[in-house]
Design a protein around this motif. Structure first.
Motif, PDB file in Angstrom:
ATOM      1  N   ASP A  77      33.828  32.293  35.920  1.00 34.65           N
ATOM      2  CA  ASP A  77      34.115  32.786  37.283  1.00 34.65           C
ATOM      3  C   ASP A  77      32.752  31.843  37.896  1.00 34.65           C
ATOM      4  O   ASP A  77      31.819  31.843  37.651  1.00 34.65           O
ATOM      5  CB  ASP A  77      33.757  34.228  37.669  1.00 34.65           C
ATOM      6  CG  ASP A  77      34.098  34.787  38.964  1.00 34.65           C
ATOM      7  OD1 ASP A  77      35.257  34.442  39.229  1.00 34.65           O
ATOM      8  OD2 ASP A  77      33.258  35.286  39.581  1.00 34.65           O
ATOM      9  N   LYS A 134      30.707  37.453  44.442  1.00 34.68           N
ATOM     10  CA  LYS A 134      30.578  36.002  44.340  1.00 34.68           C
ATOM     11  C   LYS A 134      30.508  35.501  45.741  1.00 34.68           C
ATOM     12  O   LYS A 134      29.937  34.496  45.917  1.00 34.68           O
ATOM     13  CB  LYS A 134      31.424  35.249  43.437  1.00 34.68           C
ATOM     14  CG  LYS A 134      32.961  35.313  43.586  1.00 34.68           C
ATOM     15  CD  LYS A 134      33.542  34.390  42.659  1.00 34.68           C
ATOM     16  CE  LYS A 134      34.982  34.212  42.541  1.00 34.68           C
ATOM     17  NZ  LYS A 134      35.318  33.338  41.703  1.00 34.68           N
ATOM     18  N   GLN A 187      36.313  35.912  32.020  1.00 38.46           N
ATOM     19  CA  GLN A 187      36.716  35.047  32.928  1.00 38.46           C
ATOM     20  C   GLN A 187      35.701  34.194  33.101  1.00 38.46           C
ATOM     21  O   GLN A 187      34.529  34.599  33.074  1.00 38.46           O
ATOM     22  CB  GLN A 187      37.024  35.220  34.297  1.00 38.46           C
ATOM     23  CG  GLN A 187      38.155  35.814  34.419  1.00 38.46           C
ATOM     24  CD  GLN A 187      38.599  36.109  35.913  1.00 38.46           C
ATOM     25  OE1 GLN A 187      37.541  35.939  36.852  1.00 38.46           O
ATOM     26  NE2 GLN A 187      39.866  36.501  36.309  1.00 38.46           N
ATOM     27  N   GLY A 219      42.180  29.929  41.824  1.00 41.41           N
ATOM     28  CA  GLY A 219      41.140  30.158  42.644  1.00 41.41           C
ATOM     29  C   GLY A 219      41.599  29.685  43.952  1.00 41.41           C
ATOM     30  O   GLY A 219      42.700  29.353  44.456  1.00 41.41           O
ATOM     31  N   SER A 220      40.626  29.811  45.189  1.00 45.43           N
ATOM     32  CA  SER A 220      41.106  29.435  46.288  1.00 45.43           C
ATOM     33  C   SER A 220      39.893  29.182  47.262  1.00 45.43           C
ATOM     34  O   SER A 220      38.518  29.529  47.013  1.00 45.43           O
ATOM     35  CB  SER A 220      41.640  30.596  47.020  1.00 45.43           C
ATOM     36  OG  SER A 220      41.066  31.699  46.966  1.00 45.43           O
ATOM     37  N   GLN A 269      35.180  39.049  42.400  1.00 46.26           N
ATOM     38  CA  GLN A 269      35.517  38.401  43.490  1.00 46.26           C
ATOM     39  C   GLN A 269      34.641  38.663  44.787  1.00 46.26           C
ATOM     40  O   GLN A 269      34.027  37.553  45.390  1.00 46.26           O
ATOM     41  CB  GLN A 269      36.851  38.890  43.823  1.00 46.26           C
ATOM     42  CG  GLN A 269      37.310  37.853  45.292  1.00 46.26           C
ATOM     43  CD  GLN A 269      37.543  36.460  44.940  1.00 46.26           C
ATOM     44  OE1 GLN A 269      37.570  36.054  43.975  1.00 46.26           O
ATOM     45  NE2 GLN A 269      37.163  35.812  46.019  1.00 46.26           N
ATOM     46  N   ARG A 304      41.274  45.421  34.007  1.00 45.64           N
ATOM     47  CA  ARG A 304      42.600  45.623  34.801  1.00 45.64           C
ATOM     48  C   ARG A 304      43.472  46.815  33.781  1.00 45.64           C
ATOM     49  O   ARG A 304      43.589  46.442  33.047  1.00 45.64           O
ATOM     50  CB  ARG A 304      43.336  44.417  35.130  1.00 45.64           C
ATOM     51  CG  ARG A 304      42.544  43.514  35.816  1.00 45.64           C
ATOM     52  CD  ARG A 304      43.222  42.205  36.588  1.00 45.64           C
ATOM     53  NE  ARG A 304      42.180  41.263  37.001  1.00 45.64           N
ATOM     54  CZ  ARG A 304      42.505  40.168  37.476  1.00 45.64           C
ATOM     55  NH1 ARG A 304      43.629  39.899  37.447  1.00 45.64           N
ATOM     56  NH2 ARG A 304      41.391  39.590  37.848  1.00 45.64           N
ATOM     57  N   SER A 332      37.498  41.633  39.126  1.00 42.64           N
ATOM     58  CA  SER A 332      36.913  40.357  38.664  1.00 42.64           C
ATOM     59  C   SER A 332      35.670  40.414  39.900  1.00 42.64           C
ATOM     60  O   SER A 332      35.639  41.471  40.602  1.00 42.64           O
ATOM     61  CB  SER A 332      37.965  39.216  39.517  1.00 42.64           C
ATOM     62  OG  SER A 332      37.732  39.190  40.738  1.00 42.64           O
ATOM     63  N   GLY A 344      36.056  29.012  45.403  1.00 43.17           N
ATOM     64  CA  GLY A 344      35.840  29.214  44.027  1.00 43.17           C
ATOM     65  C   GLY A 344      36.958  29.269  43.076  1.00 43.17           C
ATOM     66  O   GLY A 344      38.241  29.044  43.558  1.00 43.17           O
ATOM     67  N   ILE A 345      36.602  29.914  42.181  1.00 46.06           N
ATOM     68  CA  ILE A 345      37.783  29.790  40.910  1.00 46.06           C
ATOM     69  C   ILE A 345      37.321  30.371  39.910  1.00 46.06           C
ATOM     70  O   ILE A 345      36.380  30.601  39.433  1.00 46.06           O
ATOM     71  CB  ILE A 345      38.043  28.191  40.518  1.00 46.06           C
ATOM     72  CG1 ILE A 345      39.185  27.899  39.680  1.00 46.06           C
ATOM     73  CG2 ILE A 345      36.882  27.468  39.822  1.00 46.06           C
ATOM     74  CD1 ILE A 345      39.820  26.761  39.375  1.00 46.06           C
ATOM     75  N   ALA A 346      38.371  30.795  38.958  1.00 40.65           N
ATOM     76  CA  ALA A 346      38.176  31.578  37.518  1.00 40.65           C
ATOM     77  C   ALA A 346      39.181  30.989  36.567  1.00 40.65           C
ATOM     78  O   ALA A 346      40.453  31.007  36.741  1.00 40.65           O
ATOM     79  CB  ALA A 346      38.390  32.965  37.852  1.00 40.65           C
ATOM     80  N   HIS A 399      47.739  35.544  46.120  1.00 44.64           N
ATOM     81  CA  HIS A 399      46.700  35.362  45.435  1.00 44.64           C
ATOM     82  C   HIS A 399      45.779  36.602  45.680  1.00 44.64           C
ATOM     83  O   HIS A 399      46.037  37.464  44.938  1.00 44.64           O
ATOM     84  CB  HIS A 399      45.847  33.901  45.742  1.00 44.64           C
ATOM     85  CG  HIS A 399      44.850  33.429  44.832  1.00 44.64           C
ATOM     86  ND1 HIS A 399      45.127  33.221  43.561  1.00 44.64           N
ATOM     87  CD2 HIS A 399      43.710  33.511  44.887  1.00 44.64           C
ATOM     88  CE1 HIS A 399      43.730  32.808  42.938  1.00 44.64           C
ATOM     89  NE2 HIS A 399      42.870  33.125  43.752  1.00 44.64           N
ATOM     90  N   HIS A 400      44.852  36.843  46.618  1.00 44.50           N
ATOM     91  CA  HIS A 400      44.116  37.855  46.876  1.00 44.50           C
ATOM     92  C   HIS A 400      44.041  37.724  48.523  1.00 44.50           C
ATOM     93  O   HIS A 400      44.024  36.668  48.942  1.00 44.50           O
ATOM     94  CB  HIS A 400      43.178  38.218  46.347  1.00 44.50           C
ATOM     95  CG  HIS A 400      42.072  37.265  45.959  1.00 44.50           C
ATOM     96  ND1 HIS A 400      41.534  36.704  46.990  1.00 44.50           N
ATOM     97  CD2 HIS A 400      41.444  36.429  44.730  1.00 44.50           C
ATOM     98  CE1 HIS A 400      40.470  35.718  46.541  1.00 44.50           C
ATOM     99  NE2 HIS A 400      40.532  35.736  45.081  1.00 44.50           N
ATOM    100  N   ARG A 436      38.125  30.437  50.496  1.00 43.77           N
ATOM    101  CA  ARG A 436      38.156  31.928  51.090  1.00 43.77           C
ATOM    102  C   ARG A 436      38.071  31.887  52.767  1.00 43.77           C
ATOM    103  O   ARG A 436      37.618  30.952  53.262  1.00 43.77           O
ATOM    104  CB  ARG A 436      36.788  32.725  50.852  1.00 43.77           C
ATOM    105  CG  ARG A 436      36.569  32.309  49.073  1.00 43.77           C
ATOM    106  CD  ARG A 436      37.575  32.649  48.190  1.00 43.77           C
ATOM    107  NE  ARG A 436      36.968  32.312  46.775  1.00 43.77           N
ATOM    108  CZ  ARG A 436      37.653  32.465  45.700  1.00 43.77           C
ATOM    109  NH1 ARG A 436      38.973  32.745  45.820  1.00 43.77           N
ATOM    110  NH2 ARG A 436      37.097  32.149  44.558  1.00 43.77           N
TER     111      ARG A 436
END
Ligand code: ASP
Length: 596
Positions: free
Chosen positions: A245, A210, A243, A487-488, A207, A229, A205, A531-533, A454-455, A490
């Motif tokens: 994104d 961004k 996505q 998303g989250s 991630q 992936r 992604s 953010g979010i995807a 999440h990540h 960060r």
């Protein structure tokens, strides 16, 4: 409606734009022979272009040379035809066709290309083996179902862009050749020729990029981004997918959620997919797990899970007692007043076994308690309390699972969906909700380390010194039991980021080696951001009412990651490997049926 074509030697109108108002006009149309019928000396052709179908008629007397040419037309030949638009006679009007009131009486015909006989019908909605469809994807894409999916896809991305453009988001690209960004899957690797022995990774992604945009001050970013992936292609996954994104600076959860609600509401409105108006409800992860047994609940129907541990503790039923004594739980759902045969009830065990439970204990509620032979192990008060919790009425089937909390939740969650499908309990309409307050980590007991749910760039909430209890500032959007995006907020300070890396088992050196650029960027004034995807393929499939995302992707891979159209993945020339300083340790295998 498509904007009108510029008149040229092939066409001056779209097929689908013609109707009775055009009667008497001379027109030229172009497209593919969709279907041909010979009738009482006349030849009828349904001509297809992107806009739809129009009927051409060739008369032996007035059609001249065009009639002779038309006799040789076959399905999928490509033609351009000119003639007058005429109203059809009363009895010949086709109400199922937008252009069904008229036809074109052709006086001039150009055959632009011939077609071999297609391996499956283009003009019928018949089931065709999927590998064959993928092998001849350019023909499959001609079929109405695929065209509809591609039109829906375009409408969705166009709407997303419109809403985000209105809000002044910058549409920016991020690299495809990059370094691994961990989203929990395996990376696709690309060998470098110029730095032999080193590898790029395809992004799982955008991630990290961004987040760097936010640190650069580009406070609203979006991209319709391809992600890669390398996963085993369970069920409905694809090695590359798309996505929407986005990322925003100086935001909290509500800001990101509000933007995505605006985007998705516009998408749903444009596609007539009826979801209740936003703001959509939010539910904590803990509540979703306890009531529905999953973190992406389908809330359109009941059958909710209830915990009856405390009501049933202290019974003579050894199975439940053993589980409760070991820290487990007894949970149940009320399947309603339905009689299942012995073998149907046994079959439910297979459903819960997938989730790790041993069995389901089915009990029928009766007017004065429970029917069946399990009743004798429980006191009348216990039964009454459990019935009360489960709102059980006479004849209701109660399904119990006793196990560790996660296993009981997942098993009953699976059972709930199975029963809903089997008994048609899912009503028309759609439900959207946000799942929030996820745990930050899962503990991997074997490796004695934490794994980010999440990540690891997601901001934690709670006490960093007590990682097991940390929640994350993540949010997922769930529609009809499908997670369509997430998303989250960060992490934006190097100290917290470093600590989270440590907790997931990356020591300072490893963290610096893999994510040094991110940690460094955080030392130069990183704003709070989030953010979010959204999974575009999944969203389009949902809107089109299709099970498989392959049906909304123009050129997807099969379940083994192969592309029967091009034959990818495929061996390469040894010279190419030599240039990359690579040697293959295995004889190449190509799972695809290569195109011939
Ligand atoms: N990068 C995340 C994902 O692909 C989404 C996000 O956190 O914005 O799932």
């Amino acid at each position: 409606m498509i904007s009108p074509p510029r008149p040229n030697a092939y066409r001056d109108t779209w097929n689908g734009d013609l109707d009775a108002a055009n009667a008497g006009q001379d027109v030229r149309v172009a497209g593919w022979v969709h279907r041909r019928r010979d009738h009482g000396g006349l030849i009828f052709i349904d001509l297809r272009d992107r806009s739809g179908l129009v009927q051409l008629v060739f008369h032996p007397e007035t059609g001249g040379p065009a009639f002779a040419l038309a006799e040789r037309l076959r399905s999928e030949h490509v033609i351009s035809a000119a003639g007058a638009v005429v109203r059809r006679e009363e009895g010949n009007v086709n109400p199922n066709l937008a252009t069904g009131e008229i036809e074109i009486s052709v006086t001039s015909l150009d055959v632009l290309a011939e077609s071999e006989t297609p391996p499956f019908p283009i003009d019928e909605d018949t089931a065709v083996d999927e590998t064959l469809r993928l092998r001849y994807r350019w023909l499959d894409l001609r079929r109405q179902g695929m065209l509809d999916a591609m039109l829906a896809r375009t409408l969705v991305t166009r709407t997303m862009r419109r809403v985000l453009d209105e809000r002044d988001f910058l549409e920016l690209e991020t690299p495809i050749l990059t370094k691994s960004t961990p989203e929990g899957a395996r990376d696709f690797l690309v060998p470098s020729r110029l730095s032999a022995g080193s590898w790029y990774a395809l992004p799982q992604s955008p991630q990290l990029f961004k987040q760097l945009f936010m640190m650069a001050g580009y406070e609203r970013y979006y991209q319709i981004a391809r992600c890669f992936r390398d996963e085993d292609l369970r069920a409905d996954r694809q090695p590359e997918f798309t996505q929407l994104d986005l990322e925003m600076g100086f935001v909290v959860e509500d800001d990101v959620i509000e933007v995505m609600e605006a985007v998705m509401s516009a998408v749903f409105e444009a596609t007539a997919f009826e979801v209740p108006p936003a703001p959509w409800p939010r539910m904590s992860y803990a509540e979703a797990m306890s009531r529905f047994g999953v973190d992406r609940p389908d809330t359109r129907f009941g059958l909710e899970i209830r915990d009856v541990s405390e009501h049933l503790r202290g019974s003579d039923f050894k199975v439940f007692e053993g589980v409760l004594a070991g820290g487990g739980v007894v949970r149940a759902l009320n399947a309603g007043a339905r009689q299942l045969s012995r073998s149907e009830l046994d079959g439910l065990n297979d459903v819960v076994r997938i989730h790790g439970a041993k069995a389901v204990a089915p009990i029928y509620a009766s007017a004065d308690g429970w029917a069946g032979n399990l009743a004798k192990f429980f006191g009348a008060e216990q039964i009454a309390a459990a019935n009360g919790e489960l709102e059980a009425g006479d004849g209701d089937l109660l399904l119990f699972v006793a196990d560790a909390p996660e296993v009981a939740a997942a098993s009953l969650g699976g059972l709930r969906l199975e029963l809903a499908r089997r008994f048609g309990l899912i009503p028309e309409g759609h439900a959207a909700l946000w799942i929030v307050d996820f745990p930050m980590f899962e503990h991997d007991a074997e490796a004695d380390r934490f794994v980010a749910i999440h990540h690891p760039f997601t901001a934690p909430s709670g006490d960093l010194e007590d990682p097991a209890t940390l929640l994350s500032r993540a949010y997922d959007l769930v529609i009809d039991g499908v997670e369509v995006g997430g998303g989250s907020i960060r992490i934006h300070t190097p100290e917290v980021q470093q600590r989270v890396f440590e907790l997931i088992g990356l020591d300072a050196d490893e963290a610096r080696e893999r994510f040094g650029f991110l940690l460094e960027a955080m030392r130069y004034g990183a704003p709070p951001h989030g953010g979010i995807a959204m999974g575009l393929d999944r969203v389009v499939a949902l809107i089109c009412g299709l099970e498989s995302i392959r049906d909304v992707m123009a050129f997807p891979k099969t379940a083994t990651g192969a592309d029967p159209l091009t034959g990818a993945p495929a061996p390469v020339e040894s010279r190419q490997l030599r240039d990359l300083a690579l040697r293959s340790l295995v004889e190449p295998t190509s799972p695809a049926t290569p195109a011939t």
